[in-house]
Design an enzyme around this catalytic site. Structure first.
Site, PDB file in Angstrom:
ATOM      1  N   HIS A  33      37.156  -5.352  52.418  1.00  0.00           N
ATOM      2  CA  HIS A  33      37.976  -4.597  53.369  1.00  0.00           C
ATOM      3  C   HIS A  33      38.930  -3.680  52.613  1.00  0.00           C
ATOM      4  O   HIS A  33      39.251  -3.928  51.459  1.00  0.00           O
ATOM      5  CB  HIS A  33      38.898  -5.536  54.171  1.00  0.00           C
ATOM      6  N   TYR A  34      39.459  -2.677  53.317  1.00  0.00           N
ATOM      7  CA  TYR A  34      40.724  -2.092  52.873  1.00  0.00           C
ATOM      8  C   TYR A  34      41.802  -2.545  53.853  1.00  0.00           C
ATOM      9  O   TYR A  34      41.511  -2.897  55.001  1.00  0.00           O
ATOM     10  CB  TYR A  34      40.676  -0.572  52.726  1.00  0.00           C
ATOM     11  N   GLU A  98      40.695  -8.298  50.768  1.00  0.00           N
ATOM     12  CA  GLU A  98      41.384  -7.099  51.241  1.00  0.00           C
ATOM     13  C   GLU A  98      41.815  -6.280  50.025  1.00  0.00           C
ATOM     14  O   GLU A  98      42.490  -6.788  49.127  1.00  0.00           O
ATOM     15  CB  GLU A  98      42.632  -7.467  52.060  1.00  0.00           C
ATOM     16  N   HIS A 140      33.258  -4.518  55.757  1.00  0.00           N
ATOM     17  CA  HIS A 140      33.678  -4.899  57.106  1.00  0.00           C
ATOM     18  C   HIS A 140      32.974  -4.014  58.137  1.00  0.00           C
ATOM     19  O   HIS A 140      32.559  -4.464  59.203  1.00  0.00           O
ATOM     20  CB  HIS A 140      35.207  -4.779  57.226  1.00  0.00           C
ATOM     21  N   ASP A 150      36.226   0.176  57.332  1.00  0.00           N
ATOM     22  CA  ASP A 150      36.619  -0.199  55.976  1.00  0.00           C
ATOM     23  C   ASP A 150      35.505  -0.956  55.239  1.00  0.00           C
ATOM     24  O   ASP A 150      34.678  -1.593  55.894  1.00  0.00           O
ATOM     25  CB  ASP A 150      37.916  -1.031  55.999  1.00  0.00           C
TER      26      ASP A 150
HETATM   27 ZN   LIG Z   1      38.589  -5.058  57.468  1.00  0.00          ZN
END
Ligand SMILES: [Zn+2]
Length: 254
Positions: A33-34, A98, A140, A150
């Site tokens: 993810h970001y 993340e 994601h 993301d």
């Molecule tokens: Zn995400």
């Protein structure tokens, strides 16, 4: 209560947001993810807010620092509603990372190389401890194409693949020729949807190039054909998808 990181690469910052992996589901998926927020501080605060119902196992900072917030044996809350290979509780099956980056809301700032180096080191470390097939290292956006973009089309999947992480083929060059787009109907659309579903995307094979199909194609492009993300299945997109399926491991059990 003490919190011990699962890897020496990380320092601890425990989040209260986690639960049991349902039905004893084993980890076989890694989701990247970001954060999509302006600062790392804002993201870390949200990921440990008991009222936010979100969390992840790891956060990778822009300077390359790695923070662990949830132990790997616990179910973190990063994937949300999504589907891959017909499975919808992806939080139970996955480890979530993340990566601090403002994302589309911040006009897709570049990922610093030191940050990517840490993402690579962390992924390699995780892959030594869990049986995660290359084709189950996902964005994601792959599992939630209608909701999520993301880690975005600037994320260097090719570089990760060169480091032994994930499933990837060189994208087929963009050229002219026949393409499929929103509004088209028929067998070629159904064939395209069937290929996307075979690879893992949650898509209905209905022969109609609808909004959902456009979103899945855009998600595919964000990961595998980043040069143009427009939701149009041009020859380059379709050839890249075909090449990717052909490059799947032979004894694919998932
Ligand atoms: Zn995400």
């Amino acid at each position: 209560m003490s919190f011990a990181c699962d890897t020496d690469l990380a320092r601890p910052l425990p989040s209260p947001n986690h639960g049991e992996r349902r039905d004893g589901r084993k980890i076989d998926c890694l989701i990247l993810h970001y954060t999509g927020m302006a600062t790392a501080e804002a993201a870390l605060s949200r990921l440990s807010d008991p009222n936010a119902d979100v969390s992840c196992h790891y956060v990778v900072l822009e300077d390359g620092g790695i923070i662990q917030m949830v132990n790997e044996d616990r179910r973190a809350w990063h994937a949300g509603a999504g589907v891959w290979k017909g499975e919808s509780d992806l939080n139970s099956a996955s480890i979530g990372i993340e990566i601090v980056n403002y994302g589309h809301d911040g006009n897709l700032p570049a990922y610093p190389q030191q940050q990517i180096n840490s993402v690579i080191a962390l992924c390699r470390d995780i892959l030594t401890r869990h049986a995660i097939a290359p084709q189950r290292v996902l964005a994601h956006s792959d599992i939630a194409p209608a909701r999520k973009r993301d880690p975005g089309e600037h994320f260097p999947w090719a570089q990760l693949h060169q480091a032994g992480i994930g499933h990837y083929v060189a994208p087929s060059p963009i050229s002219g020729g026949r393409f499929l787009a929103r509004g088209e109907q028929g067998q070629p659309v159904a064939a395209l949807q069937a290929m996307l579903a075979l690879y893992g995307y949650g898509i209905e094979v209905n022969g109609s190039y609808d909004l959902a199909t456009e979103q899945v194609i855009a998600a595919f492009q964000r990961h595998f054909r980043q040069e143009r993300v427009d939701g149009v299945a041009d020859a380059s997109t379709i050839t890249t998808l075909r090449d990717l399926i052909a490059a799947l491991p032979v004894s694919q059990s998932d």
